[in-house]
Design a protein around this motif. Structure first.
Motif, short mmCIF file in Angstrom:
data_model
loop_
_atom_site.label_atom_id
_atom_site.label_comp_id
_atom_site.label_asym_id
_atom_site.label_seq_id
_atom_site.Cartn_x
_atom_site.Cartn_y
_atom_site.Cartn_z
N TRP A 1 39.40 13.76 37.42
CA TRP A 1 40.17 12.53 37.38
C TRP A 1 39.27 11.31 37.21
N ARG B 1 37.99 11.33 33.38
CA ARG B 1 38.91 11.24 32.25
C ARG B 1 39.97 10.15 32.39
N THR B 2 40.06 9.48 33.55
CA THR B 2 41.04 8.41 33.72
C THR B 2 40.39 7.21 34.41
N SER B 3 41.19 6.18 34.62
CA SER B 3 40.73 4.97 35.31
C SER B 3 41.18 4.96 36.76
N ILE B 4 41.27 6.13 37.39
CA ILE B 4 41.80 6.22 38.74
C ILE B 4 41.02 5.36 39.73
N TRP C 1 44.95 13.91 28.25
CA TRP C 1 44.54 12.93 29.24
C TRP C 1 45.08 11.53 28.99
N TRP D 1 48.23 11.52 30.88
CA TRP D 1 48.06 11.59 32.34
C TRP D 1 47.46 10.31 32.92
N ASP D 2 46.62 9.61 32.15
CA ASP D 2 46.10 8.34 32.64
C ASP D 2 47.24 7.35 32.83
N ARG E 1 48.86 5.83 36.70
CA ARG E 1 49.10 4.41 36.98
C ARG E 1 50.58 4.17 37.30
#
Length: 266
Positions: A58, A61-64, A241, A244-245, A249
């Protein structure tokens, strides 16, 4: 913002394992007590990975990390390898690990609220299954669960190409054993609908080009037939992804924390 890589020995798994934890920077975003005072602890999202990934995915691959700071929520990301968040028929007790040991260890190690209304689960694919399983099977612990492109029907033929038969059987046993068990989300939803206990809020989304789309529609129909509350969203997208990103959010906007600055519709 604080980011922790935690390596620890799991008493449940009987081996060393890892999880990643994000904490917000701003203590003014601590969760509130019922009287409105600060609890001194953060609301927490248990964020679960998919079949081919681990607890680091996570972040990669994302901006979590940025989202968690913006919305004032701690994020705990455990590693369950390919265990499908299940006490395996022949293997490790990943369900007990993720639903009992991980929250207990995380709350003892970090300033995380143990109150039900401050604890949530979300995940993608295998993790979408795991997150909704946590909400449906442990509604006394989790106020909400969200699944993105979830592998929600574990006896579906849609999952057959993901496993060799022997791997599936190591995890669940036969499909006949799995159907109607506590590893079957359809059965867990039925038990929740018939119970007198707390009912978590549920969120489900899936891309219309996803190979799990039909399974997600079938689960949605089942949930609605039972009269359970669930917010469902779909749109263009596959098992990828970018989708999912955006989903994570959206989930942070949706989580039922009306006292939190930046909270979205609940």
């Amino acid at each position: 913002m604080p980011l922790f890589q935690c390596d620890f020995f799991s008493d449940t798994l009987k081996m060393a394992t890892s999880m990643t934890v994000i904490l917000p920077r701003d203590p003014s975003k601590f969760a509130k007590e019922p009287d409105g005072s600060s609890s001194g602890k953060y609301p927490t999202l248990y964020l679960l990975h998919g079949l081919s990934d681990d607890h680091t995915i996570w972040l990669r691959r994302t901006s979590i990390e940025r989202y968690a700071d913006e919305f004032g929520i701690a994020v705990v990301m455990p590693n369950v390898h390919r265990g499908f968040y299940t006490n395996m028929k022949n293997g490790f007790d990943y369900w007990t690990f993720v639903s009992e040991e991980v929250p207990s260890f995380a709350q003892a190690s970090f300033p995380l609220s143990a109150r039900r209304e401050h604890n949530f689960a979300a995940g993608l694919s295998m993790g979408g299954y795991g997150a909704l399983k946590m909400a449906l099977r442990r509604p006394e612990m989790f106020a909400a669960g969200a699944g993105f492109s979830g592998a929600l029907d574990v006896v579906s033929e849609s999952l057959d190409f993901l496993f060799e038969k022997r791997e599936y059987e190591r995890i669940f046993g036969s499909k006949a054993e799995t159907r109607g068990s506590d590893d079957d989300l359809f059965r867990l939803a039925e038990k929740l609908a018939a119970s007198d206990g707390p009912v978590p809020k549920l969120y489900q989304c899936c891309g219309t080009e996803d190979f799990l789309y039909e399974d997600n529609l079938r689960f949605l129909k089942h949930i609605r037939a039972l009269g359970l509350e669930l917010l469902y969203e779909e749109g263009p997208g596959g098992h990828e992804w970018g989708y999912w990103d955006a989903a994570i959010r959206r989930t942070l906007e949706w989580l039922p924390l009306p006292e939190r600055v930046g909270a979205g519709p609940v």
